[in-house]
Design an enzyme around this catalytic site. Structure first.
Site, PDB file in Angstrom:
ATOM      1  N   CYS A 150       0.802  -1.227   0.000  1.00 10.57           N
ATOM      2  CA  CYS A 150       0.000   0.000   0.000  1.00 10.57           C
ATOM      3  C   CYS A 150       0.837   1.280   0.000  1.00 10.57           C
ATOM      4  O   CYS A 150       0.273   2.371  -0.102  1.00 10.57           O
ATOM      5  CB  CYS A 150      -0.955  -0.009   1.188  1.00 10.57           C
ATOM      6  SG  CYS A 150      -0.182  -0.301   2.785  1.00 10.57           S
ATOM      7  N   HIS A 151       2.137   1.194   0.106  1.00 12.98           N
ATOM      8  CA  HIS A 151       2.992   2.378   0.209  1.00 12.98           C
ATOM      9  C   HIS A 151       4.203   2.179  -0.680  1.00 12.98           C
ATOM     10  O   HIS A 151       5.218   1.667  -0.219  1.00 12.98           O
ATOM     11  CB  HIS A 151       3.424   2.564   1.658  1.00 12.98           C
ATOM     12  CG  HIS A 151       4.121   3.862   1.927  1.00 12.98           C
ATOM     13  ND1 HIS A 151       5.484   4.020   1.767  1.00 12.98           N
ATOM     14  CD2 HIS A 151       3.665   5.051   2.368  1.00 12.98           C
ATOM     15  CE1 HIS A 151       5.829   5.248   2.109  1.00 12.98           C
ATOM     16  NE2 HIS A 151       4.742   5.888   2.478  1.00 12.98           N
ATOM     17  N   PHE A 152       4.200   2.460  -1.848  1.00 11.32           N
ATOM     18  CA  PHE A 152       3.182   3.005  -2.741  1.00 11.32           C
ATOM     19  C   PHE A 152       2.911   1.978  -3.832  1.00 11.32           C
ATOM     20  O   PHE A 152       3.799   1.192  -4.161  1.00 11.32           O
ATOM     21  CB  PHE A 152       3.688   4.290  -3.381  1.00 11.32           C
ATOM     22  CG  PHE A 152       4.012   5.367  -2.393  1.00 11.32           C
ATOM     23  CD1 PHE A 152       3.004   6.180  -1.898  1.00 11.32           C
ATOM     24  CD2 PHE A 152       5.307   5.570  -1.948  1.00 11.32           C
ATOM     25  CE1 PHE A 152       3.299   7.204  -1.009  1.00 11.32           C
ATOM     26  CE2 PHE A 152       5.603   6.586  -1.054  1.00 11.32           C
ATOM     27  CZ  PHE A 152       4.595   7.398  -0.582  1.00 11.32           C
ATOM     28  N   VAL A 191       7.892   1.064  -0.854  1.00 10.52           N
ATOM     29  CA  VAL A 191       8.925   1.515   0.076  1.00 10.52           C
ATOM     30  C   VAL A 191       8.330   1.470   1.486  1.00 10.52           C
ATOM     31  O   VAL A 191       7.151   1.773   1.680  1.00 10.52           O
ATOM     32  CB  VAL A 191       9.431   2.935  -0.290  1.00 10.52           C
ATOM     33  CG1 VAL A 191       8.323   3.959  -0.248  1.00 10.52           C
ATOM     34  CG2 VAL A 191      10.595   3.354   0.574  1.00 10.52           C
TER      35      VAL A 191
END
EC number: 4.2.1.59
Length: 171
Positions: A69-71, A76
């Site tokens: 979810c990041h990103f 990362v």
């Protein structure tokens, strides 16, 4: 549990359920928010300031929850999770030294990010060097910390502050 100088993942999970330091005392986060897999060394002596230190590690695998979810398309590890890990370790140290109460992060003086943790990394190392530990009505730790990935320092934090509180209702 008697004081040890290293802790396994199983021990840290017990710290998240209240089994390690006793009910009502400081707990580590559980499940996904527990940001370390082991504490390699913990000591009330030594470190940069002679007031104690901790070395801990997190194993990195591409399937860790935050990479999804990041990103999207640019995975990362969020830098705030590295900062939270350092606060977690300061709180753990306070409980480990016998401090009563629940841990709460109280601030940080300065944080610098000079790198990133990608899914291709293997290991993150957290180093905490205590500057001051107050053991009075309020237990509080003041420390500097760093985060390294595969041997390269990428985050630093000065003046990490964590306190232990026996009553958090007015916090």
């Amino acid at each position: 549990m008697p004081q040890q100088n290293s802790y396994s993942k199983e021990d840290l999970v017990k710290a998240g359920t209240g089994e390690l330091f006793g009910e009502g005392n400081s707990q580590l986060p559980s499940d996904n928010m527990l940001m370390m897999d082991r504490i390699i060394t913990i000591s009330e002596e030594g470190g940069e300031n002679g007031k104690g230190f901790i070395l801990a590690e997190l194993d990195i695998t591409p399937d860790l929850w935050f990479f999804d979810c990041h990103f999207k398309g640019d995975p990362v590890m969020p830098g705030c999770l590295g900062l939270d890990a350092m606060w977690q370790l300061v709180g753990f140290f306070l409980a480990w030294t016998g401090g009563p109460g629940k841990g709460r992060a109280l601030g940080v003086g300065e944080v610098k990010f000079t790198g990133q943790i990608l899914p291709t990394a293997k290991k993150v190392t957290f180093k905490i060097d205590f500057k001051r530990v107050i053991k009075r009505k309020l237990y509080m730790g003041l420390a500097d910390g760093s985060v390294s990935v595969d041997g390269r320092e990428i985050y630093t934090a000065k003046d990490l502050k964590v306190g232990l509180f026996t009553d958090t209702s007015k916090f």
